[in-house]
Motif scaffolding. Sequence first.
Motif, PDB file in Angstrom:
ATOM      1  N   THR A   1       0.836  -1.198   0.000  1.00 50.23           N
ATOM      2  CA  THR A   1       0.000   0.000   0.000  1.00 50.23           C
ATOM      3  C   THR A   1       0.871   1.248   0.000  1.00 50.23           C
ATOM      4  O   THR A   1       0.627   2.184  -0.771  1.00 50.23           O
ATOM      5  CB  THR A   1      -0.933   0.009   1.225  1.00 50.23           C
ATOM      6  OG1 THR A   1      -1.758  -1.155   1.185  1.00 50.23           O
ATOM      7  CG2 THR A   1      -1.794   1.247   1.248  1.00 50.23           C
TER       8      THR A   1
ATOM      9  N   ARG B   1       3.946   1.502  -1.047  1.00 52.26           N
ATOM     10  CA  ARG B   1       4.635   1.581  -2.335  1.00 52.26           C
ATOM     11  C   ARG B   1       3.700   2.100  -3.419  1.00 52.26           C
ATOM     12  O   ARG B   1       4.086   2.925  -4.245  1.00 52.26           O
ATOM     13  CB  ARG B   1       5.182   0.213  -2.723  1.00 52.26           C
ATOM     14  CG  ARG B   1       6.022   0.267  -3.965  1.00 52.26           C
ATOM     15  CD  ARG B   1       6.808  -1.010  -4.175  1.00 52.26           C
ATOM     16  NE  ARG B   1       7.586  -0.874  -5.381  1.00 52.26           N
ATOM     17  CZ  ARG B   1       7.835  -1.840  -6.217  1.00 52.26           C
ATOM     18  NH1 ARG B   1       7.397  -3.049  -5.966  1.00 52.26           N
ATOM     19  NH2 ARG B   1       8.540  -1.643  -7.306  1.00 52.26           N
ATOM     20  N   ALA B   2       2.461   1.630  -3.419  1.00 54.18           N
ATOM     21  CA  ALA B   2       1.478   2.087  -4.408  1.00 54.18           C
ATOM     22  C   ALA B   2       1.199   3.576  -4.231  1.00 54.18           C
ATOM     23  O   ALA B   2       1.107   4.318  -5.214  1.00 54.18           O
ATOM     24  CB  ALA B   2       0.191   1.285  -4.287  1.00 54.18           C
ATOM     25  N   GLN B   3       1.082   4.024  -2.984  1.00 50.66           N
ATOM     26  CA  GLN B   3       0.852   5.445  -2.726  1.00 50.66           C
ATOM     27  C   GLN B   3       2.027   6.284  -3.224  1.00 50.66           C
ATOM     28  O   GLN B   3       1.836   7.351  -3.805  1.00 50.66           O
ATOM     29  CB  GLN B   3       0.625   5.685  -1.237  1.00 50.66           C
ATOM     30  CG  GLN B   3      -0.708   5.190  -0.741  1.00 50.66           C
ATOM     31  CD  GLN B   3      -0.851   5.296   0.772  1.00 50.66           C
ATOM     32  OE1 GLN B   3       0.142   5.390   1.495  1.00 50.66           O
ATOM     33  NE2 GLN B   3      -2.083   5.266   1.254  1.00 50.66           N
ATOM     34  N   GLU B   4       3.236   5.792  -3.008  1.00 51.87           N
ATOM     35  CA  GLU B   4       4.424   6.506  -3.473  1.00 51.87           C
ATOM     36  C   GLU B   4       4.451   6.570  -4.999  1.00 51.87           C
ATOM     37  O   GLU B   4       4.755   7.615  -5.578  1.00 51.87           O
ATOM     38  CB  GLU B   4       5.681   5.801  -2.961  1.00 51.87           C
ATOM     39  CG  GLU B   4       6.970   6.509  -3.326  1.00 51.87           C
ATOM     40  CD  GLU B   4       8.184   5.777  -2.779  1.00 51.87           C
ATOM     41  OE1 GLU B   4       9.222   5.853  -3.446  1.00 51.87           O
ATOM     42  OE2 GLU B   4       8.089   5.147  -1.713  1.00 51.87           O
ATOM     43  N   MET B   5       4.090   5.469  -5.656  1.00 51.90           N
ATOM     44  CA  MET B   5       4.078   5.441  -7.112  1.00 51.90           C
ATOM     45  C   MET B   5       3.039   6.407  -7.673  1.00 51.90           C
ATOM     46  O   MET B   5       3.305   7.125  -8.643  1.00 51.90           O
ATOM     47  CB  MET B   5       3.819   4.022  -7.610  1.00 51.90           C
ATOM     48  CG  MET B   5       4.980   3.073  -7.377  1.00 51.90           C
ATOM     49  SD  MET B   5       4.595   1.348  -7.766  1.00 51.90           S
ATOM     50  CE  MET B   5       4.429   1.435  -9.532  1.00 51.90           C
ATOM     51  N   VAL B   6       1.865   6.434  -7.069  1.00 51.11           N
ATOM     52  CA  VAL B   6       0.806   7.344  -7.515  1.00 51.11           C
ATOM     53  C   VAL B   6       1.244   8.794  -7.299  1.00 51.11           C
ATOM     54  O   VAL B   6       1.034   9.655  -8.156  1.00 51.11           O
ATOM     55  CB  VAL B   6      -0.525   7.042  -6.787  1.00 51.11           C
ATOM     56  CG1 VAL B   6      -1.539   8.144  -7.017  1.00 51.11           C
ATOM     57  CG2 VAL B   6      -1.074   5.705  -7.235  1.00 51.11           C
ATOM     58  N   SER B   7       1.860   9.057  -6.167  1.00 52.36           N
ATOM     59  CA  SER B   7       2.352  10.405  -5.882  1.00 52.36           C
ATOM     60  C   SER B   7       3.385  10.846  -6.920  1.00 52.36           C
ATOM     61  O   SER B   7       3.324  11.972  -7.429  1.00 52.36           O
ATOM     62  CB  SER B   7       2.957  10.454  -4.478  1.00 52.36           C
ATOM     63  OG  SER B   7       3.491  11.718  -4.206  1.00 52.36           O
ATOM     64  N   ASN B   8       4.313   9.951  -7.259  1.00 54.05           N
ATOM     65  CA  ASN B   8       5.319  10.264  -8.277  1.00 54.05           C
ATOM     66  C   ASN B   8       4.677  10.482  -9.641  1.00 54.05           C
ATOM     67  O   ASN B   8       5.080  11.381 -10.394  1.00 54.05           O
ATOM     68  CB  ASN B   8       6.363   9.153  -8.370  1.00 54.05           C
ATOM     69  CG  ASN B   8       7.264   9.108  -7.164  1.00 54.05           C
ATOM     70  OD1 ASN B   8       7.394  10.076  -6.430  1.00 54.05           O
ATOM     71  ND2 ASN B   8       7.888   7.960  -6.939  1.00 54.05           N
ATOM     72  N   LEU B   9       3.672   9.676  -9.961  1.00 61.73           N
ATOM     73  CA  LEU B   9       2.970   9.827 -11.232  1.00 61.73           C
ATOM     74  C   LEU B   9       2.265  11.178 -11.309  1.00 61.73           C
ATOM     75  O   LEU B   9       2.323  11.865 -12.332  1.00 61.73           O
ATOM     76  CB  LEU B   9       1.967   8.692 -11.417  1.00 61.73           C
ATOM     77  CG  LEU B   9       1.123   8.728 -12.681  1.00 61.73           C
ATOM     78  CD1 LEU B   9       2.009   8.609 -13.919  1.00 61.73           C
ATOM     79  CD2 LEU B   9       0.095   7.609 -12.660  1.00 61.73           C
ATOM     80  N   ILE B  10       1.620  11.576 -10.214  1.00 60.86           N
ATOM     81  CA  ILE B  10       0.934  12.870 -10.185  1.00 60.86           C
ATOM     82  C   ILE B  10       1.936  14.009 -10.370  1.00 60.86           C
ATOM     83  O   ILE B  10       1.673  14.953 -11.118  1.00 60.86           O
ATOM     84  CB  ILE B  10       0.130  13.025  -8.877  1.00 60.86           C
ATOM     85  CG1 ILE B  10      -1.074  12.090  -8.896  1.00 60.86           C
ATOM     86  CG2 ILE B  10      -0.323  14.461  -8.671  1.00 60.86           C
ATOM     87  CD1 ILE B  10      -1.825  12.002  -7.592  1.00 60.86           C
ATOM     88  N   GLU B  11       3.080  13.914  -9.711  1.00 61.55           N
ATOM     89  CA  GLU B  11       4.119  14.936  -9.876  1.00 61.55           C
ATOM     90  C   GLU B  11       4.578  15.013 -11.320  1.00 61.55           C
ATOM     91  O   GLU B  11       4.713  16.115 -11.884  1.00 61.55           O
ATOM     92  CB  GLU B  11       5.316  14.637  -8.971  1.00 61.55           C
ATOM     93  CG  GLU B  11       5.098  14.931  -7.518  1.00 61.55           C
ATOM     94  CD  GLU B  11       6.316  14.600  -6.666  1.00 61.55           C
ATOM     95  OE1 GLU B  11       7.441  14.632  -7.202  1.00 61.55           O
ATOM     96  OE2 GLU B  11       6.141  14.308  -5.479  1.00 61.55           O
TER      97      GLU B  11
END
Length: 87
Positions: A35, A37-47
């Motif tokens: 969870t 890791r997924a949040q970090e990936m989504v955050s990076n994608l949004i950036e």
Amino acid sequence: MATLARKRKVLNKNTLTSNLHNIKEALSDTSESMTERAQEMVSNLIEDLNERKSDLIEDVEDFVNKKPFKALGIALLVGYVVGKVIL
């Protein structure tokens, strides 16, 4: 003999319960890790998307400033095509 069998059964049950508890904890830890890791990936994608959006807006503004009549022609053509598609 029956007492020994009962003790083994209780030990097996306790061992099984302990093993199940350990598995449950391991899965919980793995779930939390995934969870995060997924949040970090989504955050990076949004950036990344916000950065690309800013770059695109800047590129469009530069194009319009350098070639205003061409930009106007493109806008009219897009408006005409969208109008035909909708109607």
